[in-house]
Write an enzyme that holds these catalytic residues in place. Structure first.
Site, PDB file in Angstrom:
ATOM      1  N   ALA A  96       0.782  -1.549  -0.157  1.00 12.50           N
ATOM      2  CA  ALA A  96      -0.138   0.012  -0.028  1.00 12.50           C
ATOM      3  C   ALA A  96       1.420   1.524  -0.341  1.00 12.50           C
ATOM      4  O   ALA A  96       2.034   1.267  -0.692  1.00 12.50           O
ATOM      5  CB  ALA A  96      -0.635  -0.194   1.000  1.00 12.50           C
ATOM      6  N   SER A  97       0.078   2.306   0.287  1.00 15.93           N
ATOM      7  CA  SER A  97       1.073   3.470   0.461  1.00 15.93           C
ATOM      8  C   SER A  97       2.763   3.282   1.395  1.00 15.93           C
ATOM      9  O   SER A  97       3.194   4.821   0.471  1.00 15.93           O
ATOM     10  CB  SER A  97       0.266   4.729   1.389  1.00 15.93           C
ATOM     11  OG  SER A  97      -0.779   5.005   0.580  1.00 15.93           O
TER      12      SER A  97
END
Lengths: 630, 369
Positions: A321-322
């Site tokens: 993810a981020s």
């Protein structure tokens, strides 16, 4: 003439053949004399010894090496266990002896007879195990009635004992009875059936160090099987002791944070790669593998959807993810796609082809530079960077940062994660790479997979200025007498593909994440300490365009996983941590507070309990939907 | 072409002795695999019968063609045997940490056993040509040494130290028999006398020294070889004068003996048949060896004589080492008892050896023609 005289003929050999006969006869006389000595002179004594097969071997198990934490706190030791067995040959009549044994110990007769039946056909002078680990009460009962119980033996054997229940379970691993395959392979040289060997974790990885060398005794026994005298003894050699890099207190703090959740915490010292804690939740008590586990308990553990046996810190693979934006930022800066001053406009989404890629913040971030993009985790900024880079350049940076291959921490099995490339997709999926997929990859979604320990090591490398280190769990190995066998060394495996200026830009972004009011993890900041980090929220189900599922409708197991990676202090970092909370929804609310708690404990010491509990709840409450990053 | 005198001179006495010892061996093996051991072992008795059948065929093939052809083809036999030893490295199968066997369908052969015969033939060939009454000097011994060291080295690396040692002992015996100059012998003795302590002090590592010491003195390993030797001595000693009776040996039936059907089979026999049986077996061996030397005595050409001495040396050393070992006189080495221990390659090799003796025996009168 000379030549002629010198040649041999058949007659020349004849005296030599006589000589051979003499030598052979002499040798046979030696054999015959020895035979007469054994059978005539010593015969009666050997007859006596053979009548009761009185010379026997008893094996003495070697105590397994102990395990300590980095501060010398004992985590795993051995306790004496009493095993009951019978030597059928000495126990005559066997039936009567078993009845007596059952009466004195209250072990059901059926159980004893069942054990004996299991070993039918075995040489009768070999002990048959009746019941292991009988406890001191039964031991006393057997000892008191010793003379009514011929052929019954109690052996003291060291048994593994995990002192801190349910702590560091996965890193330590557990023992189990050796399997047929392991016996056939070369796990250890002098293993026998019934031995316990390391099955998982460090118990498995360090089997060779922790297993000692079995000793034994040659004894003479009387007709009742009792030892009359010990003829020879070979001492057992205890295994080597292990000193971990793990800090048991920090481990407990991390585990307390994960109670009731599924996930993992990995903390590492960024200066040398030493793992400070490695927690995986849910966990279990390894002692059940030693004392025996009930069928129900086993079924419950093995069918638990949250996979308690899995070491999520090294085996489980999740989309980063981020947190992956660290890599996209590095790649963009290094490739000249962006620089310090590059800005993109974020209206909350990006049209790409006929698809719309949304930013987690519907309202958009406005004008965004790389610092703000990291701090507020702007998806649109990184969509642009990803598109400019293309998948294969991005993948090269991901791999150079250590993703896609095991970290080599020494636990088995270790996940390698996945760094998708165009060629990979063609080969494995059979379809060409779609340019739109690069956008998902640039924000850490799509095919991307990482293990928590990979992200912990990436974070450590960012923290220490770019040195990629091999993580280690073992600080030193010492013999039972305390002599040093091996000492962990800082092991450099590579460098982050980034120059110091660009790395400082990224680090500043990570600082802003926690220390700026608009940063996604501002709520997780620690009073009196500058922490840096990056949130991540990993989609469990693919986002389908046009289909909108409201957060409330999502079943628990479909909620996104929460990530946070961080290090502190901002200058001269001493600890780097990666945390995943499965289905924790938001990195900022579910994972970042865990990192804060671990870092705070490590750098500032224990916090009074009431305050800490309240703090966590407050952080969770405060983190609304607006605080979440992609 | 086929001379009727071959039948006339056929050595029935040697065949009789061989049959006698084979029978004794089968009885001992029957005890070893039947009493106490796992049922799966019983099939070994039947397999041994089959091996004896194969061995008989090998023996016949060995004496049908004149041993003179061995001299002619000696180098080919030698090369073939070395080739098989090399093949073990590539195609051999691992059993218990050693690579000694080549699988041939359901059975497997042990080329190191056959190498013993090949070494006997090649050395007999070389020595028959170069033997002089004054004996060999160091330079003469270079070629034979190389011829022996090649198979020796290949067998050591398998590793099969017992067989390698037997090969070396056969070669040494044959060389000494043909004669080495006294001065050369003295030089070699002094050389070895100096090299051994130096090797002990400088070349060997501590664990290697330990292994050598344990080898020389099994008592140092009370849980392994030392224990086996004690049990073997108890088995032999408790047999006393008449033995415990067929299938009644307690050390055997309770599996106290290690490798009771191969290396320790003499203990089984001595326990069940007592001194009468054990002494009887030793005397039959002695008779066979004397018979072989007598054939060498009657042979008119050096090649035949040296060949017979080689075969006699092979049987002698294995008997002496094996029985000496199980009685606790000699170190524990994996050397089988000829004709008695279970094992196809061992049986076939011994039967080939008997075939060689017969070959020389039945052709001793043909030589003048």
């Amino acid at each position: 003439m000379d030549q002629y005289l010198d040649t041999t003929d058949a007659d020349w050999f004849k005296p030599r053949l006589m000589g051979v006969m003499v030598v052979i006869s002499a040798a046979f006389v030696v054999l015959i004399v020895r035979l007469l000595y054994l059978q005539v002179i010593e015969g009666a004594e050997y007859q006596r010894l053979s009548a009761i097969n009185s010379i026997r071997l008893q094996s003495v198990d070697a105590p397994r090496g102990l395990i300590y934490d980095r501060n010398g706190r004992l985590l795993v030791d051995n306790r004496p266990a009493f095993d009951l067995s019978i030597i059928p040959k000495d126990a005559k009549p066997v039936g009567q002896t078993l009845t007596m044994l059952s009466r004195h110990t209250r072990i059901p007769l059926v159980e004893l007879e069942g054990q004996l039946a299991k070993y039918r056909g075995r040489a009768s002078y070999k002990p048959v195990p009746l019941k292991s680990d009988i406890g001191r009460d039964l031991l006393a009962a057997v000892e008191v009635h010793r003379f009514e119980l011929p052929g019954i033996r109690v052996d003291v054997r060291p048994r593994r004992n995990y002192l801190v229940e349910r702590s560091a379970t996965h890193a330590l691993g557990y023992l189990g009875e050796i399997s047929e395959d392991e016996l056939a392979s070369d796990v250890c040289e002098d293993c026998r059936g019934g031995d316990y060997v390391g099955k998982t974790g460090l118990e498995r990885a360090l089997e060779g160090h922790m297993r000692g060398k079995r000793g034994g005794r040659q004894v003479e026994v009387n007709a009742a099987g009792q030892v009359v005298r010990v003829l020879k003894t070979v001492d057992a050699l205890p295994g080597k002791n292990i000193f971990l890099t793990i800090d048991a207190e920090l481990q407990a703090v991390a585990e307390a944070q994960l109670v009731g959740k599924a996930g993992a915490v990995v903390a590492v010292d960024p200066t040398n790669g030493e793992i400070l804690c490695m927690a995986s939740s849910p966990t279990f008590d390894q002692n059940i593998f030693i004392t025996g586990v009930s069928r129900e308990a086993w079924q419950q553990l093995s069918s638990d959807p949250y996979r308690p046996f899995e070491n999520k810190a090294v085996q489980a693979e999740y989309p980063p993810a981020s947190t992956y934006k660290i890599i996209t930022a590095i790649a963009g800066l290094e490739e000249g796609v962006i620089d310090e001053n590059t800005t993109y406009d974020c209206p909350g989404h990006l049209r790409f082809g006929n698809r719309t890629f949304r930013c987690w913040r519907r309202a958009g971030h406005g004008t965004v530079d790389v610092n703000k993009a990291l701090a507020e985790s702007c998806d649109v900024f990184f969509y642009h960077v990803g598109t400019e880079l293309g998948i294969d350049r991005l993948a090269w940076y991901a791999k150079a940062c250590g993703l896609g291959s095991p970290t080599g921490v020494g636990l088995y099995p270790e996940g390698r994660g996945l760094v998708p490339t165009a060629a990979w997709k063609k080969k494995r999926v059979g379809v060409s790479w779609q340019r739109g997929e690069t956008l998902s990859v640039a924000i850490g979604q799509g095919y991307n997979l990482t293990t928590p320990i990979q992200l912990a090591m990436l974070t450590a490398a960012v923290a220490n200025g770019g040195d990629r280190l091999q993580p280690s769990l073992v600080k030193s190995i010492k013999t039972a007498e305390g002599h040093l066998v091996t000492q962990a060394q800082r092991k450099l495996v590579g460098h982050l593909p980034v120059n110091p200026t660009n790395l400082d830009l990224v680090k500043h972004g990570l600082w802003t994440v926690v220390n700026h009011t608009k940063g996604t993890a501002y709520k997780a900041r620690i009073e009196g300490l500058e922490m840096c980090g990056k949130t991540g929220t990993a989609q469990v189900i693919g986002r389908k365009p046009g289909v909108n599922i409201s957060e409330e409708d999502l079943a628990q197991h479909l909620k996104p996983h929460a990530w946070f990676v961080g290090y502190a202090p901002a200058i001269d970092p001493k600890i780097a941590v990666a945390v995943i909370v499965e289905n924790g929804e938001h990195g900022s609310s579910a994972a970042a507070p865990v990192v804060s708690a671990v870092i705070r404990h490590y750098l500032l010491g224990p916090v009074p309990e009431v305050e800490e509990g309240a703090g966590v709840v407050a952080a969770v409450d405060a983190a609304g939907a607006t605080e979440r990053s992609n | 072409m086929f001379d009727r005198r071959l039948v006339q001179y056929f050595d029935w006495g040697l065949l009789g002795l061989t049959s006698l010892i084979a029978a004794m061996g089968l009885v001992a093996l029957y005890s070893a695999v039947t009493a106490g051991g796992p049922a799966a072992e019983r099939v070994l008795f039947v397999k041994q019968l089959i091996w004896y059948g194969v061995g008989l065929a090998a023996m016949i093939v060995t004496f049908v063609f004149s041993y003179k052809s061995f001299e002619r083809w000696g180098h080919m036999i030698y090369l073939g045997s070395v080739g098989l030893l090399v093949a073990v490295i590539f195609f051999g199968k691992y059993v218990g940490g050693a690579k000694r066997w080549i699988a041939l369908g359901p059975a497997s052969i042990q080329p190191s056993e056959l190498a013993k015969v090949a070494v006997i033939i090649i050395l007999a060939r070389v020595y028959a040509k170069m033997a002089t009454t004054s004996g060999f000097n160091l330079r003469d011994l270079v070629t034979p040494a190389i011829l022996v060291l090649i198979p020796f080295g290949l067998i050591v690396q398998q590793p099969d130290l017992g067989t390698a040692m037997v090969v070396a002992l056969i070669a040494a015996s044959m060389t000494l028999f043909v004669k080495i100059q006294n001065r050369t012998l003295l030089t070699m003795a002094i050389g070895c006398g100096c090299a051994l302590p130096l090797a002990w002090l400088f070349a060997l590592k501590e664990y290697q020294k330990q292994r050598v010491l344990t080898f020389l003195d099994p008592e140092r390993d009370p849980l392994g070889h030392g224990y086996h030797i004690i049990q073997s001595k108890i088995a032999i000693g408790s047999g006393m004068f008449t033995g415990k009776g067929f299938l009644k040996g307690t050390q055997n039936t309770l599996n106290f003996l290690p490798e009771q059907h191969t290396d320790f089979i003499f203990s089984v026999l001595a326990e069940e048949w007592g001194m009468l049986g054990a002494l009887g077996l030793i005397l039959v061996f002695l008779l066979i060896l004397a018979w072989g030397l007598n054939i060498a005595y009657g042979c008119r050409d050096p090649f035949g004589t040296i060949l017979c001495v080689g075969v006699v040396a092979m049987i002698f050393w294995q008997v002496f080492i094996n029985i000496g070992m199980v009685m606790g006189l000699l170190p524990v080495v994996g050397v089988t008892l000829p004709f008695i221990s279970y094992g196809g390659s061992s049986i076939i090799t011994m039967m080939i050896g008997v075939g060689i003796l017969m070959n020389v025996s039945m052709r001793r009168f043909l030589f003048e023609q």
